[in-house]
Motif scaffolding. Structure first.
Motif, PDB file in Angstrom:
ATOM      1  N   PRO A 115       0.646  -1.381   0.190  1.00 17.22           N
ATOM      2  CA  PRO A 115      -0.157  -0.162   0.048  1.00 17.22           C
ATOM      3  C   PRO A 115       0.815   1.214  -0.536  1.00 17.22           C
ATOM      4  O   PRO A 115       0.016   2.634  -0.007  1.00 17.22           O
ATOM      5  CB  PRO A 115      -0.759  -0.065   0.946  1.00 17.22           C
ATOM      6  N   LEU A 116       2.217   1.094   0.131  1.00 23.59           N
ATOM      7  CA  LEU A 116       2.826   2.458   0.545  1.00 23.59           C
ATOM      8  C   LEU A 116       3.218   2.890  -1.036  1.00 23.59           C
ATOM      9  O   LEU A 116       3.464   3.633  -1.239  1.00 23.59           O
ATOM     10  CB  LEU A 116       4.499   2.201   0.876  1.00 23.59           C
ATOM     11  N   VAL A 117       2.650   1.957  -2.009  1.00 22.32           N
ATOM     12  CA  VAL A 117       3.392   2.949  -3.656  1.00 22.32           C
ATOM     13  C   VAL A 117       2.504   3.382  -3.660  1.00 22.32           C
ATOM     14  O   VAL A 117       2.938   4.576  -4.141  1.00 22.32           O
ATOM     15  CB  VAL A 117       2.947   1.097  -4.271  1.00 22.32           C
ATOM     16  N   PRO A 118       1.069   3.711  -3.624  1.00 18.83           N
ATOM     17  CA  PRO A 118       0.539   5.076  -3.879  1.00 18.83           C
ATOM     18  C   PRO A 118       1.020   6.183  -3.277  1.00 18.83           C
ATOM     19  O   PRO A 118       1.081   7.499  -3.544  1.00 18.83           O
ATOM     20  CB  PRO A 118      -0.916   4.769  -4.648  1.00 18.83           C
ATOM     21  N   MET A 119       0.659   6.039  -1.724  1.00 24.51           N
ATOM     22  CA  MET A 119       1.523   6.964  -0.480  1.00 24.51           C
ATOM     23  C   MET A 119       2.832   7.959  -0.870  1.00 24.51           C
ATOM     24  O   MET A 119       2.680   8.962  -0.095  1.00 24.51           O
ATOM     25  CB  MET A 119       1.807   5.825   0.679  1.00 24.51           C
ATOM     26  N   PHE A 120       3.612   6.874  -1.731  1.00 30.25           N
ATOM     27  CA  PHE A 120       4.910   7.537  -1.771  1.00 30.25           C
ATOM     28  C   PHE A 120       4.629   8.865  -2.646  1.00 30.25           C
ATOM     29  O   PHE A 120       6.072   9.265  -2.805  1.00 30.25           O
ATOM     30  CB  PHE A 120       6.236   6.329  -2.094  1.00 30.25           C
ATOM     31  N   ALA A 121       3.829   8.540  -3.768  1.00 31.94           N
ATOM     32  CA  ALA A 121       3.655   9.450  -4.856  1.00 31.94           C
ATOM     33  C   ALA A 121       3.299  10.706  -4.974  1.00 31.94           C
ATOM     34  O   ALA A 121       4.891  11.352  -5.519  1.00 31.94           O
ATOM     35  CB  ALA A 121       1.605   9.799  -5.577  1.00 31.94           C
ATOM     36  N   ASN A 122       3.414  11.547  -3.545  1.00 34.14           N
ATOM     37  CA  ASN A 122       4.011  12.914  -3.226  1.00 34.14           C
ATOM     38  C   ASN A 122       5.005  13.137  -2.544  1.00 34.14           C
ATOM     39  O   ASN A 122       5.490  14.076  -2.109  1.00 34.14           O
ATOM     40  CB  ASN A 122       2.775  13.524  -2.573  1.00 34.14           C
ATOM     41  N   CYS A 123       5.641  11.926  -2.102  1.00 36.66           N
ATOM     42  CA  CYS A 123       7.186  11.962  -1.265  1.00 36.66           C
ATOM     43  C   CYS A 123       8.472  13.208  -2.684  1.00 36.66           C
ATOM     44  O   CYS A 123       8.905  12.628  -3.437  1.00 36.66           O
ATOM     45  CB  CYS A 123       7.685  11.101  -1.203  1.00 36.66           C
ATOM     46  N   ARG A 124       9.387  14.391  -1.872  1.00 37.79           N
ATOM     47  CA  ARG A 124       9.281  14.911  -2.631  1.00 37.79           C
ATOM     48  C   ARG A 124      11.334  14.384  -2.063  1.00 37.79           C
ATOM     49  O   ARG A 124      11.946  14.318  -2.153  1.00 37.79           O
ATOM     50  CB  ARG A 124       9.360  15.998  -2.529  1.00 37.79           C
ATOM     51  N   THR A 125      10.929  13.868  -0.364  1.00 38.40           N
ATOM     52  CA  THR A 125      12.483  14.318   0.801  1.00 38.40           C
ATOM     53  C   THR A 125      12.719  12.931   0.955  1.00 38.40           C
ATOM     54  O   THR A 125      11.524  12.257   1.078  1.00 38.40           O
ATOM     55  CB  THR A 125      12.527  15.247   1.382  1.00 38.40           C
ATOM     56  N   LEU A 126      13.420  12.280   1.467  1.00 37.44           N
ATOM     57  CA  LEU A 126      14.178  11.031   1.908  1.00 37.44           C
ATOM     58  C   LEU A 126      12.718  11.373   3.562  1.00 37.44           C
ATOM     59  O   LEU A 126      12.033  10.397   3.456  1.00 37.44           O
ATOM     60  CB  LEU A 126      14.960  10.899   2.603  1.00 37.44           C
ATOM     61  N   MET A 127      12.645  12.607   4.352  1.00 36.24           N
ATOM     62  CA  MET A 127      12.142  12.753   5.528  1.00 36.24           C
ATOM     63  C   MET A 127       9.977  12.253   4.705  1.00 36.24           C
ATOM     64  O   MET A 127       9.628  11.998   6.225  1.00 36.24           O
ATOM     65  CB  MET A 127      11.912  13.793   6.192  1.00 36.24           C
ATOM     66  N   ASP A 128      10.286  12.992   4.019  1.00 38.22           N
ATOM     67  CA  ASP A 128       8.602  12.669   3.647  1.00 38.22           C
ATOM     68  C   ASP A 128       8.427  11.198   3.032  1.00 38.22           C
ATOM     69  O   ASP A 128       7.596  10.698   3.875  1.00 38.22           O
ATOM     70  CB  ASP A 128       8.180  13.365   2.016  1.00 38.22           C
ATOM     71  N   VAL A 129       9.237  10.847   2.527  1.00 42.02           N
ATOM     72  CA  VAL A 129       8.991   8.878   2.696  1.00 42.02           C
ATOM     73  C   VAL A 129       9.111   7.943   4.430  1.00 42.02           C
ATOM     74  O   VAL A 129       8.639   7.328   4.675  1.00 42.02           O
ATOM     75  CB  VAL A 129      10.181   8.444   2.010  1.00 42.02           C
ATOM     76  N   ILE A 130      10.342   8.771   5.041  1.00 44.30           N
ATOM     77  CA  ILE A 130      10.179   8.166   6.143  1.00 44.30           C
ATOM     78  C   ILE A 130       8.710   8.334   7.192  1.00 44.30           C
ATOM     79  O   ILE A 130       7.903   7.593   7.763  1.00 44.30           O
ATOM     80  CB  ILE A 130      11.311   8.918   7.416  1.00 44.30           C
ATOM     81  N   LYS A 131       8.226   9.764   7.384  1.00 44.43           N
ATOM     82  CA  LYS A 131       7.190  10.233   7.905  1.00 44.43           C
ATOM     83  C   LYS A 131       5.220   8.848   6.648  1.00 44.43           C
ATOM     84  O   LYS A 131       4.610   8.963   8.035  1.00 44.43           O
ATOM     85  CB  LYS A 131       6.561  11.658   7.587  1.00 44.43           C
ATOM     86  N   VAL A 132       5.876   8.795   5.914  1.00 45.41           N
ATOM     87  CA  VAL A 132       5.004   8.215   4.879  1.00 45.41           C
ATOM     88  C   VAL A 132       4.918   6.493   6.199  1.00 45.41           C
ATOM     89  O   VAL A 132       3.975   5.877   6.249  1.00 45.41           O
ATOM     90  CB  VAL A 132       4.692   8.309   3.793  1.00 45.41           C
ATOM     91  N   LEU A 133       6.298   6.119   6.049  1.00 44.20           N
ATOM     92  CA  LEU A 133       6.459   4.652   6.132  1.00 44.20           C
ATOM     93  C   LEU A 133       5.877   5.021   8.146  1.00 44.20           C
ATOM     94  O   LEU A 133       4.996   3.802   8.841  1.00 44.20           O
ATOM     95  CB  LEU A 133       7.833   4.543   6.294  1.00 44.20           C
ATOM     96  N   GLU A 134       6.115   5.987   8.898  1.00 44.08           N
ATOM     97  CA  GLU A 134       6.150   6.037  10.359  1.00 44.08           C
ATOM     98  C   GLU A 134       4.533   5.321  10.744  1.00 44.08           C
ATOM     99  O   GLU A 134       3.446   5.122  10.979  1.00 44.08           O
ATOM    100  CB  GLU A 134       6.480   7.502  10.517  1.00 44.08           C
ATOM    101  N   LYS A 135       3.430   6.501   8.850  1.00 48.95           N
ATOM    102  CA  LYS A 135       2.377   6.741   9.871  1.00 48.95           C
ATOM    103  C   LYS A 135       1.588   5.401   9.204  1.00 48.95           C
ATOM    104  O   LYS A 135       0.082   4.981   9.779  1.00 48.95           O
ATOM    105  CB  LYS A 135       1.604   7.719   8.875  1.00 48.95           C
ATOM    106  N   TYR A 136       1.470   4.605   7.896  1.00 54.61           N
ATOM    107  CA  TYR A 136       1.255   3.194   7.653  1.00 54.61           C
ATOM    108  C   TYR A 136       1.791   3.029   8.558  1.00 54.61           C
ATOM    109  O   TYR A 136       1.041   1.997   8.873  1.00 54.61           O
ATOM    110  CB  TYR A 136       1.976   3.496   6.053  1.00 54.61           C
ATOM    111  N   MET A 137       2.907   2.734   9.538  1.00 59.66           N
ATOM    112  CA  MET A 137       2.768   1.057  10.718  1.00 59.66           C
ATOM    113  C   MET A 137       2.126   1.414  12.550  1.00 59.66           C
ATOM    114  O   MET A 137       1.221   0.625  12.252  1.00 59.66           O
ATOM    115  CB  MET A 137       4.064   1.332  10.618  1.00 59.66           C
ATOM    116  N   SER A 138       1.731   3.136  11.413  1.00 58.92           N
ATOM    117  CA  SER A 138       1.221   3.166  13.431  1.00 58.92           C
ATOM    118  C   SER A 138      -0.471   2.671  12.898  1.00 58.92           C
ATOM    119  O   SER A 138      -1.304   2.564  13.691  1.00 58.92           O
ATOM    120  CB  SER A 138       1.179   4.804  13.581  1.00 58.92           C
ATOM    121  N   HIS A 139      -0.716   2.806  11.995  1.00 58.60           N
ATOM    122  CA  HIS A 139      -2.172   2.343  11.570  1.00 58.60           C
ATOM    123  C   HIS A 139      -2.569   0.894  11.146  1.00 58.60           C
ATOM    124  O   HIS A 139      -3.497   0.652  11.551  1.00 58.60           O
ATOM    125  CB  HIS A 139      -2.545   2.793   9.864  1.00 58.60           C
ATOM    126  N   ILE A 140      -1.602   0.339  10.543  1.00 57.54           N
ATOM    127  CA  ILE A 140      -2.097  -0.861  10.559  1.00 57.54           C
ATOM    128  C   ILE A 140      -2.326  -2.072  11.845  1.00 57.54           C
ATOM    129  O   ILE A 140      -2.365  -3.243  12.060  1.00 57.54           O
ATOM    130  CB  ILE A 140      -1.198  -1.840   9.366  1.00 57.54           C
TER     131      ILE A 140
END
Length: 346
Positions: A92-117
């Motif tokens: 599910p991270l595939v579309p969530m990464f679409a708007n990431c511009r920095t590695l910190m954006d990627v990290i924040k998406v990963l943090e949010k995803y893991m806390s949801h599931i």
């Protein structure tokens, strides 16, 4: 007392692993109170008229790993399960990464995803001058005292880093909170994680080199998507359940629009619509069905607030969830929870 649910995606590969160790997955599931609707990847478990469930309690998941490790004489069962799952649980991270511009954006998406599931679980990433520290916090302490769940959680984090960044950035260190003094066992963990392993630490964490901060984010995401595409397994439970499970993992991200789910499954959204039509179901009906099933499970668990449930199901606000549930079930979420909690055995 149960502390929440975990998505059954985290059981992917369990049956094949058990069979490879000479075990019977059905016996192992049933020994911890999981019925046939919990089997998500067995060739012989699911009837044509039903779909495997999408959630099991965290306690059942932990008990399954602990019991199976003992019965199969496989002390590293959790590590092997995480390895078999590969990047699949990260699809599910595939579309969530679409708007990431920095590695910190990627990290924040990963943090949010893991806390949801994993309800109650949280991944915190801290970027230091020379390292990146990834810590698992807020998982209920009574669960983390078990060897298999601590192994599994850290192995999932480790595999997520590998699938996100590739193996060009090995870990610096891996930290467990539990005790371990057997040199042979410590060496086995060091080989698995490819780095020094520390036990009896105050937190569950991994540390990696921050040189990866210089890597192109577009390149990181592109390589990650390619790894994910190669990891998508054939679901023995069928195409519809594969879609249902992907939706269940993705709802918290903007309600799981069909374009996102199609991209996760490496197909166009029109192709997905056509294939669903062959099964006489629309995508909207499938989303509504998943939301209804998940809502009923969450409502049976008093630790989930209505606001929590609305967010987990992809609604932008609580009133949207309440209206939808009332329309679908004829009851408000409050009335439904009252009925669920009054049932015998709840």
């Amino acid at each position: 007392m149960s502390h929440g649910y975990i998505n059954t995606s985290f059981l992917t590969g369990f049956s094949d692993l058990a069979i490879s160790r000479g075990g019977n997955p059905t016996v192992l599931y049933e020994a911890v109170g999981l019925d046939r609707d919990s089997y998500i990847d067995e060739k012989f478990s699911t009837s044509a008229t039903s779909h495997p469930r999408l959630l099991v309690t965290q306690e059942q998941f932990v008990e399954l790993l602990e019991h199976s490790a003992r019965e199969l004489n496989c002390p590293d069962l959790a590590l092997q399960l995480a390895k078999r799952q590969g990047a699949y649980i990260l699809t599910p991270l595939v579309p969530m990464f679409a708007n990431c511009r920095t590695l910190m954006d990627v990290i924040k998406v990963l943090e949010k995803y893991m806390s949801h599931i994993v309800y109650g679980g949280q991944i915190e990433v801290t970027v230091g001058e020379n390292h990146i520290h990834t810590c698992v916090r807020a998982v209920h302490p009574h669960l983390l005292r078990y060897t298999q769940i601590e192994d599994y959680v850290l192995a999932v984090v480790y595999n997520a880093i590998n699938h996100l960044l590739g193996k060009n950035y090995p870990l610096r260190a891996c930290y467990f909170t539990r005790h371990e003094t057997n040199p042979a066992q410590i060496e086995q963990y060091a080989q698995y994680f490819g780095c020094p392993v520390v036990f009896n630490n105050h937190e569950l964490a991994v540390t990696s080199d921050n040189a990866l901060m210089d890597q192109s984010v577009a390149e990181i995401i592109s390589q990650f998507i390619n790894r994910v595409k190669r990891s998508i397994p054939e679901h023995h439970a069928g195409f519809i359940h594969q879609i249902r499970q992907t939706i269940s993992l993705s709802l918290a991200n903007n309600g799981a629009p069909i374009e996102d789910i199609a991209r996760v499954l490496n197909m166009g959204h029109r192709t997905l619509q056509r294939r669903l039509k062959e099964h006489n179901i629309s995508y909207r009906a499938l989303v509504d069905s998943v939301r209804h099933e998940l809502a009923n499970q969450y409502l049976q668990h008093s630790s989930y607030s209505f606001t929590d449930i609305a967010g987990l199901l992809g609604y932008s606000n609580l009133s949207g969830f309440s209206r939808s549930y009332q329309r679908h079930c004829g009851l408000s979420p409050t009335q439904a929870r009252q009925q669920f909690l009054q049932l015998p055995g709840e």
